[in-house]
Design a protein around this motif. Structure first.
Motif, PDB file in Angstrom:
ATOM      1  N   PHE A 285     -13.751  40.343   0.385  1.00  0.00           N
ATOM      2  CA  PHE A 285     -13.252  41.096  -0.767  1.00  0.00           C
ATOM      3  C   PHE A 285     -13.656  42.556  -0.698  1.00  0.00           C
ATOM      4  O   PHE A 285     -14.472  43.003   0.044  1.00  0.00           O
ATOM      5  N   GLY A 286     -12.840  43.519  -1.242  1.00  0.00           N
ATOM      6  CA  GLY A 286     -12.907  44.843  -1.316  1.00  0.00           C
ATOM      7  C   GLY A 286     -12.772  45.515   0.267  1.00  0.00           C
ATOM      8  O   GLY A 286     -12.977  46.552   0.565  1.00  0.00           O
ATOM      9  N   GLY A 310     -17.391  46.418  -2.585  1.00  0.00           N
ATOM     10  CA  GLY A 310     -17.201  45.678  -3.687  1.00  0.00           C
ATOM     11  C   GLY A 310     -16.954  46.258  -4.896  1.00  0.00           C
ATOM     12  O   GLY A 310     -17.159  47.595  -5.101  1.00  0.00           O
ATOM     13  N   ILE A 311     -17.087  45.789  -6.004  1.00  0.00           N
ATOM     14  CA  ILE A 311     -16.985  46.492  -7.317  1.00  0.00           C
ATOM     15  C   ILE A 311     -18.450  46.324  -7.894  1.00  0.00           C
ATOM     16  O   ILE A 311     -18.971  45.096  -8.312  1.00  0.00           O
ATOM     17  N   ILE A 373     -18.794  41.915  -1.367  1.00  0.00           N
ATOM     18  CA  ILE A 373     -17.651  41.793  -0.443  1.00  0.00           C
ATOM     19  C   ILE A 373     -17.891  40.490  -0.052  1.00  0.00           C
ATOM     20  O   ILE A 373     -16.784  40.172   0.702  1.00  0.00           O
ATOM     21  N   TYR A 374     -18.674  39.713  -0.355  1.00  0.00           N
ATOM     22  CA  TYR A 374     -18.444  37.861  -0.163  1.00  0.00           C
ATOM     23  C   TYR A 374     -17.705  37.447  -1.308  1.00  0.00           C
ATOM     24  O   TYR A 374     -17.749  36.312  -1.459  1.00  0.00           O
ATOM     25  N   ASP A 375     -17.266  38.212  -2.343  1.00  0.00           N
ATOM     26  CA  ASP A 375     -16.442  37.560  -3.105  1.00  0.00           C
ATOM     27  C   ASP A 375     -17.396  36.807  -4.338  1.00  0.00           C
ATOM     28  O   ASP A 375     -16.994  35.777  -4.844  1.00  0.00           O
ATOM     29  N   GLU A 376     -18.596  37.340  -4.523  1.00  0.00           N
ATOM     30  CA  GLU A 376     -19.709  36.496  -5.355  1.00  0.00           C
ATOM     31  C   GLU A 376     -19.823  37.421  -6.556  1.00  0.00           C
ATOM     32  O   GLU A 376     -19.667  38.782  -6.364  1.00  0.00           O
ATOM     33  N   THR A 377     -19.835  36.881  -7.545  1.00  0.00           N
ATOM     34  CA  THR A 377     -19.976  37.401  -8.746  1.00  0.00           C
ATOM     35  C   THR A 377     -21.169  38.105  -8.921  1.00  0.00           C
ATOM     36  O   THR A 377     -22.368  37.535  -8.681  1.00  0.00           O
ATOM     37  N   ILE A 378     -21.431  39.607  -9.231  1.00  0.00           N
ATOM     38  CA  ILE A 378     -22.647  40.019  -9.568  1.00  0.00           C
ATOM     39  C   ILE A 378     -22.899  40.355 -11.094  1.00  0.00           C
ATOM     40  O   ILE A 378     -21.830  40.992 -11.535  1.00  0.00           O
TER      41      ILE A 378
END
Length: 694
Positions: A285-286, A310-311, A373-378
């Motif tokens: 991701f990102g 990431g975001i 960047i691992y597409d995990e939700t923060i």
């Protein structure tokens, strides 16, 4: 601690252990910090100490300005960088003092602070003998969610730790070289071999130097000949001459990935190499394709390039109060060009009307989740709600967020509390004809007070112009914007401060400071300090009894008019101590009677007899109140003693001239000034009053 620090770090520590060269520029920098603090309305007494260098003063001033408890780090033994780290930690409600007590300073404290800020479990791995670079490597590993148990040990220096961390980032089997007997140069050669997919068993022995290892690694690389691949119709370059050395580091808790391609002869990293490594690390991701293209096509070697981001989660906005009245009323009057104080133009208070909207509370906002960047939700934190405003004289509207004034009166915002009190505004001069004014609240006289004027107020008394023969009694402060001039028939009493442009032949009794631009032939008794400001300021004639000392520009005059000053533990101090002792004895007698009554209740309860719950509750509550009063009284007694001890370090300041005929008495020890002196401090030394150059 710190044996592994670099020479530059050792040099910096050495500089901080020795005081700066005290030249004129050094002293000017100190004075500038004190002046800045005073102009900002700060309590500069916390750092007005020549033992602090100007950099330390700056850190304390910045903390005071930002309303953190700067006394936590206001210690001359702390370097300014240590102070800075503690100050930054306080902004996030973090306490670095336990780590400071363990011996960590400067750069080490910064690494600890950053780890705490990111909520990393650093404490589990932190050892007292670790230096800052070692802590940095542990922090970086925790940020990247690596298994740092492979290197979080003081048997490794920070460079060895770094090599093991880099291997963990590449998902290598670091156990092959995680041996503290290997130098970091040897570790690097083994790591590079593992990254290239080589069988490093032929050279990963302790018998080989780093130079030997490098030679064997290059021989292994040269022994791997790949199939030729045509390029633009030309013969391909054998893989033995191609290098694919690069690293991808993960930072900011998995929110950013940086690529680094070293500038090496024959290093031909491709975009596919980068993408394959991102895929291997499960970074999906990102990703920033244009950054990767730019890195490879423009050969941006020896640079850290952000290639994935990431975001970040957005924490919700904290709840906040919107005020509709001024909170920044000047507590300190503006200075005049001569160093005096402009009492005339100071705005002393803000007026509000009954039902007027004082403030509105805006609730905290919800946070916005992000993605790494691992597409995990923060998951984002919601904002922090503020506690309701405290104070008196206001109500909260039915909507629960609007604060309204209960009365028309004086508004103050002191130490986070709203205080609205009744204020009588007198729009004419006060004289004997006006009669006695007794007010439950404050009084604001727009004119003057002349012969026979009498005002008694539970709050402040503010006089816009002058006071002549009169009596003023205030439960708060007394401010006379012009001043007081009488024939010893002006009497002022205040539970707080008394201030004015001048006082001539006035009788003043105050618990707080007495401030003016000049004072002549007056009789002043204060538990605080007498402060006379400005180059034209003078304390002349009369008797001054000030427990916490005197700070004046000039003392006496060339006509040798007798001026008497008594400071420290004088008659006023002894009276205050006696008052405290009497009040304490009364409380002890009352507590003794209550305890006897409580014992009887317990006996009745033990024997099975019935005692009303209301009686038990009232008796217990009364005992708690009296015990609290006793504790507060003991604190006041201790505060008085400590305050006096501190003020006696420099009880009498003369910033201009002190003339012959002045009498200074400190803790009942008398000193008669026999000649004119300039810029001195009078203080006690070996039970004698001595002069010290200011």
């Amino acid at each position: 601690m710190g044996k592994s620090n670099s020479d530059s770090n050792e040099k910096q520590q050495q500089e901080l252990r020795f005081p700066m060269m005290e030249n004129a520029e050094y002293h000017n920098a100190q004075n500038k910090e004190i002046k800045l603090g005073a102009e900002e309305g700060l309590d500069v007494s916390i750092y007005s100490n020549p033992e602090f260098n100007w950099l330390q003063m700056e850190q304390i001033r910045m903390g005071l300005k930002d309303k953190v408890d700067a006394s936590v780090y206001a210690n001359p033994a702390y370097s300014y960088e240590t102070m800075r780290q503690i100050r930054l930690a306080l902004y996030s409600a973090m306490d670095l003092i336990p780590y400071l007590n363990r011996g960590f300073t400067d750069d080490a404290l910064e690494e600890i602070r950053l780890a705490l800020l990111n909520r990393l479990p650093l404490e589990e791995w932190l050892k007292d003998d670790m230096c800052a670079p070692q802590i940095h490597e542990i922090r970086m590993g925790l940020c990247e969610q690596l298994d740092i148990s492979a290197y979080a040990d003081t048997k490794y220096n920070w460079m060895q730790m770094r090599e093991i961390r880099l291997g963990l980032e590449k998902r290598l089997n670091v156990s092959i070289y995680a041996n503290y007997l290997f130098s970091h140069f040897q570790m690097k050669e083994i790591r590079l071999g593992l990254e290239a997919g080589l069988d490093v068993s032929s050279y990963c022995g302790l018998i080989y130097s780093a130079t030997d290892m490098k030679e064997k690694r290059q021989n292994l690389i040269n022994g791997k000949i790949a199939k030729p691949v045509p390029v633009s119709g030309k013969s391909s370059i054998p893989d033995s001459f191609r290098k694919h050395e690069f690293s991808i580091s993960i930072e900011d808790n998995g929110n950013k990935a940086y690529a680094y391609v070293p500038r090496l002869t024959g290093n031909m990293v491709t975009k596919e190499d980068i993408y394959n490594d991102l895929k291997r690390r499960k970074i999906v991701f990102g990703i920033i394709p244009e950054a990767i293209t730019d890195l490879i096509d423009k050969k941006r070697t020896n640079e850290r390039i952000l290639i994935a981001e990431g975001i970040p989660a957005q924490r919700g906005k904290d709840g906040w109060f919107e005020f509709f009245v001024r909170l920044d009323m000047p507590r300190i009057p503006a200075p005049l060009p001569d160093g005096g104080v402009d009492y005339v133009n100071i705005e002393a208070f803000e007026m509000v009307d009954e039902g007027e909207k004082i403030a509105v509370y805006h609730p905290a906002g919800k946070g916005t989740d992000g993605k790494n960047i691992y597409d995990e939700t923060i998951h984002a934190d919601n904002g922090t709600e503020q506690k309701p405003l405290r104070g008196e004289g206001f109500v909260i509207a039915p909507d629960g967020v609007t604060y309204l004034s209960k009365m028309s009166g004086k508004f103050e915002y002191i130490n986070g509390r709203i205080i609205i009190t009744n204020m009588l505004v007198v729009r004419e001069d006060v004289t004997a004809v006006t009669g006695k004014l007794e007010v439950d609240g404050s009084v604001y006289v727009i004119g003057s007070i002349y012969s026979g004027g009498y005002i008694k107020a539970s709050g402040d008394i503010i006089i816009e112009r002058n006071v002549e023969a009169a009596r003023l009694i205030a439960g708060g402060n007394v401010m006379i914007k012009q001043g007081s001039c009488s024939k010893n028939d002006c009497f002022i009493e205040a539970a707080g401060e008394v201030s004015g442009k001048f006082f001539e032949a006035a009788n003043i009794n105050a618990r707080g400071n007495v401030k003016a631009n000049y004072i002549m032939n007056s009789n002043i008794n204060t538990m605080g300090r007498v402060i006379v400001s400005g180059k034209k300021g003078v304390l002349l004639g009369g008797r001054i009894c000030a427990v916490n000392g005197v700070d004046t520009y000039n003392l006496g005059n060339s006509s040798h008019l007798r001026t008497l000053m008594e400071v420290g533990r004088n008659e006023l101090y002894e009276r205050e101590q006696a008052r405290y002792a009497e009040k304490r004895e009364e409380l002890l007698v009352e507590l003794s009677a209550l305890e006897k009554g409580w014992s009887k209740i317990l006996q009745l309860l033990t024997s099975g007899k019935e005692v009303s719950k209301d009686t038990v509750r009232k008796m217990h509550a009364t005992m708690e109140v009296r015990n609290k009063e006793l504790a507060e009284l003991d604190a006041e007694i201790s505060k008085l003693a400590n305050m006096t001890d501190q003020s006696m370090n420099a009880p009498v300041y003369i910033r201009g001239k002190a003339y012959e005929g002045s009498v200074i008495i400190i803790n009942t020890i008398k000193y008669l000034l026999s000649a004119e002196v300039k810029r001195v401090i009078f203080k006690l030394r070996d039970k004698k009053v001595v002069m010290v150059t200011l």
